[in-house]
Design a protein around this motif. Structure first.
Motif, PDB file in Angstrom:
ATOM      1  N   ALA A 113      -0.614   1.485 -11.906  1.00 19.99           N
ATOM      2  CA  ALA A 113      -0.307   0.805 -13.165  1.00 19.99           C
ATOM      3  C   ALA A 113      -1.487  -0.036 -13.631  1.00 19.99           C
ATOM      4  CB  ALA A 113       0.945  -0.061 -13.002  1.00 19.99           C
ATOM      5  N   PHE A 114      -2.112  -0.760 -12.700  1.00 19.77           N
ATOM      6  CA  PHE A 114      -3.258  -1.582 -13.076  1.00 19.77           C
ATOM      7  C   PHE A 114      -4.482  -0.723 -13.394  1.00 19.77           C
ATOM      8  CE2 PHE A 114      -0.930  -5.122 -10.975  1.00 19.77           C
ATOM      9  CZ  PHE A 114      -1.007  -6.040 -12.023  1.00 19.77           C
ATOM     10  N   LEU A 115      -4.660   0.389 -12.663  1.00 22.62           N
ATOM     11  CA  LEU A 115      -5.791   1.263 -12.949  1.00 22.62           C
ATOM     12  C   LEU A 115      -5.676   1.898 -14.330  1.00 22.62           C
ATOM     13  CD1 LEU A 115      -6.308   3.074  -9.514  1.00 22.62           C
ATOM     14  CD2 LEU A 115      -7.818   1.387 -10.587  1.00 22.62           C
ATOM     15  N   VAL A 116      -4.476   2.340 -14.671  1.00 24.02           N
ATOM     16  CA  VAL A 116      -4.312   2.965 -15.985  1.00 24.02           C
ATOM     17  C   VAL A 116      -4.326   1.916 -17.095  1.00 24.02           C
ATOM     18  CG1 VAL A 116      -1.783   3.011 -16.283  1.00 24.02           C
ATOM     19  CG2 VAL A 116      -3.157   4.974 -16.991  1.00 24.02           C
ATOM     20  N   THR A 117      -3.971   0.670 -16.770  1.00 24.54           N
ATOM     21  CA  THR A 117      -4.187  -0.422 -17.722  1.00 24.54           C
ATOM     22  C   THR A 117      -5.685  -0.596 -17.963  1.00 24.54           C
ATOM     23  OG1 THR A 117      -2.187  -1.573 -16.990  1.00 24.54           O
ATOM     24  CG2 THR A 117      -3.827  -2.885 -18.162  1.00 24.54           C
ATOM     25  N   GLY A 118      -6.473  -0.364 -16.906  1.00 28.78           N
ATOM     26  CA  GLY A 118      -7.917  -0.395 -17.054  1.00 28.78           C
ATOM     27  C   GLY A 118      -8.420   0.658 -18.024  1.00 28.78           C
ATOM     28  N   TRP A 119      -7.790   1.829 -18.020  1.00 26.31           N
ATOM     29  CA  TRP A 119      -8.151   2.860 -18.996  1.00 26.31           C
ATOM     30  C   TRP A 119      -7.819   2.401 -20.416  1.00 26.31           C
ATOM     31  CZ3 TRP A 119     -11.541   6.206 -19.508  1.00 26.31           C
ATOM     32  CH2 TRP A 119     -11.891   7.124 -18.520  1.00 26.31           C
ATOM     33  N   TYR A 120      -6.659   1.795 -20.574  1.00 27.59           N
ATOM     34  CA  TYR A 120      -6.295   1.248 -21.889  1.00 27.59           C
ATOM     35  C   TYR A 120      -7.338   0.222 -22.337  1.00 27.59           C
ATOM     36  CZ  TYR A 120      -4.049  -2.216 -24.935  1.00 27.59           C
ATOM     37  OH  TYR A 120      -3.793  -3.124 -25.929  1.00 27.59           O
ATOM     38  N   ALA A 121      -7.756  -0.639 -21.404  1.00 28.21           N
ATOM     39  CA  ALA A 121      -8.768  -1.648 -21.724  1.00 28.21           C
ATOM     40  C   ALA A 121     -10.094  -0.992 -22.081  1.00 28.21           C
ATOM     41  CB  ALA A 121      -8.950  -2.606 -20.540  1.00 28.21           C
ATOM     42  N   PHE A 122     -10.470   0.035 -21.311  1.00 30.95           N
ATOM     43  CA  PHE A 122     -11.755   0.681 -21.580  1.00 30.95           C
ATOM     44  C   PHE A 122     -11.769   1.344 -22.946  1.00 30.95           C
ATOM     45  CE2 PHE A 122     -14.556   4.347 -21.618  1.00 30.95           C
ATOM     46  CZ  PHE A 122     -15.766   3.743 -21.292  1.00 30.95           C
ATOM     47  N   GLN A 123     -10.670   2.045 -23.298  1.00 32.64           N
ATOM     48  CA  GLN A 123     -10.618   2.710 -24.598  1.00 32.64           C
ATOM     49  C   GLN A 123     -10.685   1.697 -25.744  1.00 32.64           C
ATOM     50  OE1 GLN A 123     -10.551   5.990 -25.189  1.00 32.64           O
ATOM     51  NE2 GLN A 123     -10.404   6.658 -23.075  1.00 32.64           N
ATOM     52  N   THR A 124     -10.045   0.551 -25.543  1.00 35.88           N
ATOM     53  CA  THR A 124     -10.109  -0.508 -26.562  1.00 35.88           C
ATOM     54  C   THR A 124     -11.529  -1.044 -26.682  1.00 35.88           C
ATOM     55  OG1 THR A 124      -7.802  -1.127 -26.143  1.00 35.88           O
ATOM     56  CG2 THR A 124      -9.204  -2.770 -27.218  1.00 35.88           C
ATOM     57  N   CYS A 295      -5.104   5.552 -25.739  1.00 34.63           N
ATOM     58  CA  CYS A 295      -4.706   4.204 -25.327  1.00 34.63           C
ATOM     59  C   CYS A 295      -3.197   4.072 -25.178  1.00 34.63           C
ATOM     60  CB  CYS A 295      -5.192   3.181 -26.361  1.00 34.63           C
ATOM     61  SG  CYS A 295      -6.685   2.314 -25.874  1.00 34.63           S
ATOM     62  N   ASP A 296      -2.442   4.571 -26.164  1.00 31.90           N
ATOM     63  CA  ASP A 296      -0.997   4.375 -26.094  1.00 31.90           C
ATOM     64  C   ASP A 296      -0.399   5.116 -24.904  1.00 31.90           C
ATOM     65  OD1 ASP A 296      -0.990   7.001 -26.994  1.00 31.90           O
ATOM     66  OD2 ASP A 296      -0.155   6.555 -28.962  1.00 31.90           O
ATOM     67  N   ALA A 297      -0.953   6.299 -24.574  1.00 37.49           N
ATOM     68  CA  ALA A 297      -0.440   7.036 -23.417  1.00 37.49           C
ATOM     69  C   ALA A 297      -0.790   6.323 -22.108  1.00 37.49           C
ATOM     70  CB  ALA A 297      -0.992   8.456 -23.419  1.00 37.49           C
ATOM     71  N   CYS A 298      -2.000   5.745 -22.028  1.00 42.58           N
ATOM     72  CA  CYS A 298      -2.382   4.984 -20.827  1.00 42.58           C
ATOM     73  C   CYS A 298      -1.460   3.777 -20.641  1.00 42.58           C
ATOM     74  CB  CYS A 298      -3.829   4.509 -20.943  1.00 42.58           C
ATOM     75  SG  CYS A 298      -5.063   5.813 -20.768  1.00 42.58           S
ATOM     76  N   LEU A 299      -1.224   3.064 -21.724  1.00 43.60           N
ATOM     77  CA  LEU A 299      -0.363   1.888 -21.638  1.00 43.60           C
ATOM     78  C   LEU A 299       1.079   2.285 -21.334  1.00 43.60           C
ATOM     79  CD1 LEU A 299      -0.320  -1.174 -21.843  1.00 43.60           C
ATOM     80  CD2 LEU A 299       0.129  -0.958 -24.302  1.00 43.60           C
ATOM     81  N   TYR A 300       1.483   3.462 -21.799  1.00 39.56           N
ATOM     82  CA  TYR A 300       2.821   3.976 -21.487  1.00 39.56           C
ATOM     83  C   TYR A 300       2.959   4.186 -19.981  1.00 39.56           C
ATOM     84  CZ  TYR A 300       7.065   6.815 -21.953  1.00 39.56           C
ATOM     85  OH  TYR A 300       8.344   7.299 -21.856  1.00 39.56           O
ATOM     86  N   ASN A 301       1.948   4.829 -19.355  1.00 45.83           N
ATOM     87  CA  ASN A 301       1.955   5.003 -17.903  1.00 45.83           C
ATOM     88  C   ASN A 301       2.028   3.661 -17.189  1.00 45.83           C
ATOM     89  OD1 ASN A 301      -0.366   7.756 -18.091  1.00 45.83           O
ATOM     90  ND2 ASN A 301       1.817   7.856 -17.762  1.00 45.83           N
ATOM     91  N   ALA A 302       1.218   2.709 -17.657  1.00 46.27           N
ATOM     92  CA  ALA A 302       1.184   1.387 -17.020  1.00 46.27           C
ATOM     93  C   ALA A 302       2.522   0.680 -17.144  1.00 46.27           C
ATOM     94  CB  ALA A 302       0.079   0.538 -17.648  1.00 46.27           C
ATOM     95  N   THR A 303       3.124   0.755 -18.322  1.00 42.16           N
ATOM     96  CA  THR A 303       4.407   0.096 -18.557  1.00 42.16           C
ATOM     97  C   THR A 303       5.492   0.672 -17.652  1.00 42.16           C
ATOM     98  OG1 THR A 303       3.792  -0.309 -20.858  1.00 42.16           O
ATOM     99  CG2 THR A 303       6.122  -0.480 -20.316  1.00 42.16           C
ATOM    100  N   MET A 304       5.455   1.991 -17.438  1.00 38.47           N
ATOM    101  CA  MET A 304       6.426   2.616 -16.553  1.00 38.47           C
ATOM    102  C   MET A 304       6.290   2.046 -15.142  1.00 38.47           C
ATOM    103  SD  MET A 304       8.861   4.809 -16.896  1.00 38.47           S
ATOM    104  CE  MET A 304       8.376   5.696 -18.378  1.00 38.47           C
ATOM    105  N   GLY A 305       5.053   1.822 -14.698  1.00 42.54           N
ATOM    106  CA  GLY A 305       4.842   1.257 -13.373  1.00 42.54           C
ATOM    107  C   GLY A 305       5.296  -0.181 -13.275  1.00 42.54           C
ATOM    108  N   PHE A 306       5.007  -0.988 -14.309  1.00 42.25           N
ATOM    109  CA  PHE A 306       5.372  -2.404 -14.282  1.00 42.25           C
ATOM    110  C   PHE A 306       6.891  -2.592 -14.302  1.00 42.25           C
ATOM    111  CE2 PHE A 306       1.070  -3.140 -16.425  1.00 42.25           C
ATOM    112  CZ  PHE A 306       0.458  -3.409 -15.209  1.00 42.25           C
TER     113      PHE A 306
END
Length: 448
Positions: A113-124, A295-306
């Motif tokens: 979840a945190f790693l894919v949040t990192g992808w969301y951050a990187f894309q932003t 970004c939205d798909a990365c954050l979706y993955n992260a949200t599922m984990g959280f």
């Protein structure tokens, strides 16, 4: 204020995205919507940029071979996980619980979840950096504010769920097709057949190029269940995965390699080889749409984990939580080194998927797959993943020409089967014989 509290507290079947239970069959979306979401996920500006990076390091045609091999390997790996999700309607965290135990699943779920949040951050961050390169902006507080605003806009489809993400893709996909056609006919085709023999810098090993391709989507490929569980069968889920990697991602990375070879200047950032506003502005718009769909798909993955790790978080509050972490990382430039980040992903993530594959196809033999609340820890799986991470790190250091992510999967896979045969999972329930009636009951539960 009361309406705001209601917005965060909302946890109905339509808003919780089935984060704690399988998606019933009558709520599945079929093939089209998951395929559209995965297409938008995989056709990303960063994929073209990474394709260009591989071409710069390897030259042609080795860049083509590396990209194709990396995506094919990623497809095989992700398809094995996708089939499970499509058949049982399970998201990634529920799959992890079925293997690692109710408590043992928390750490691997949070890691991804945190790693894919990192992808969301990187894309932003990448979108803001593209704006900087395109319009020669300075690193000021104003650019930081723009970065934060971009991240908020990118997060909105995730906050409102998978259907909003599909609608966003209907807007973004045409822009990315125009981007591809522009560079294809303006840059690539005029360059002629000489483009196929463009040399690289020679500073990249072939398997490093494969690893960069593989690592780009190894996290979300491992978490593919968050999207493909909305298909109606395991076969459909594999089909969606083929669209994601064999078509969308492969094509866009190859396009980036061809564009890089056509420009033939490693000093050019993000393919901006022209300062004309009529070229720069459309490319910025396309980059914004493309990065947003990833970004939205990365954050979706992260949200599922959280939501599966922190029981008090609803879907929307978890999405805002992930967005906040990502915005801090993006605004500070904490995650700007893409190569080191991809190596980290390739080390930590594949062993988790390897344990899931071993458990479902060889331990459970495809008969059932569900979280067992009576199993707090499956130490065979946990120890196997640790062994896989360590072996992946060793291979990366000692044998840089080998795909260390695959080594991590192989070691985890073998270690899990051995340890399970010796010690089991620690759950009497998983040792019990599963009757045909039990299987019919589970299948009916998924379909309700």
């Amino acid at each position: 204020m009361s309406s705001l509290r209601h917005w965060f507290a909302e946890d109905t079947a339509s808003s919780d995205e089935y984060y704690s239970r399988p998606v019933p069959l009558h709520k599945r979306l079929g093939f089209k919507d998951p395929a559209l979401i995965w297409t938008g996920f995989a056709i990303a500006y960063i994929c073209a940029v990474i394709g260009g990076t591989i071409q710069t390091g390897l030259g042609m045609p080795n860049a083509i071979y590396a990209i194709l091999l990396g995506n094919f390997t990623l497809f095989i790996y992700s398809s094995l996980l996708a089939y499970i999700s499509g058949k049982w309607g399970l998201n990634f965290p529920l799959m992890v619980k079925a293997v690692f135990g109710a408590k043992g699943a928390i750490v691997p779920t949070l890691i991804l979840a945190f790693l894919v949040t990192g992808w969301y951050a990187f894309q932003t961050w990448l979108t803001a950096d593209i704006l900087r390169a395109a319009f020669d902006l300075q690193q000021t507080a104003g650019l930081v504010a723009i970065t934060i605003l971009i991240g908020i806009v990118y997060a909105m489809p995730t906050v409102f769920g998978v259907k909003s993400m599909s609608k966003y893709m209907q807007i973004a996909l045409p822009g990315m097709i125009i981007f591809a056609l522009y560079y294809l006919f303006v840059k690539v085709v005029p360059a002629g057949s000489d483009i196929l023999s463009r040399p690289g810098s020679g500073e990249m090993a072939f398997m490093t190029g494969v690893a960069l391709t593989w690592s780009t989507f190894v996290v979300s490929g491992t978490m593919t269940g968050d999207i493909v569980r909305y298909t109606r069968s395991g076969t459909q889920a594999v089909g969606v995965t083929a669209v994601a990697f064999l078509l969308a991602n492969s094509v866009f990375m190859l396009l980036g390699a061809f564009i890089s070879a056509a420009i033939n200047n490693p000093e050019v950032e993000y393919f901006f080889d022209s300062s004309s506003i009529f070229v720069v502005l459309p490319l910025v718009i396309v980059a914004f749409l493309s990065n947003g769909s990833t970004c939205d798909a990365c954050l979706y993955n992260a949200t599922m984990g959280f939501t599966n790790s922190f029981r008090n978080l609803t879907w929307r509050s978890a999405a805002v939580f992930g967005m906040t972490i990502g915005l801090i990382a993006a605004a500070t430039g904490l995650i700007g080194n893409i190569v080191n980040f991809l190596i980290l992903l390739g080390l930590l993530v594949p062993p988790i998927g390897g344990a899931i594959i071993a458990d479902y196809y060889f331990i459970k033999q495809g008969r059932y797959f569900e979280p067992d609340e009576g199993l707090p820890f499956n130490w065979a799986a946990i120890v196997s993943v640790i062994a896989g991470v360590i072996s992946g790190y060793y291979v990366n250091v000692a044998y840089p020409n080998f795909l260390f992510g695959v080594a991590g999967i192989a070691v985890t896979f073998a270690a899990y089967l051995i340890l399970y045969s010796w010690f089991g999972s620690g759950s009497n329930r998983q040792q019990a014989v599963k009757s045909e009636r039990d299987q019919e009951t589970r299948a009916a539960t998924v379909e309700r």
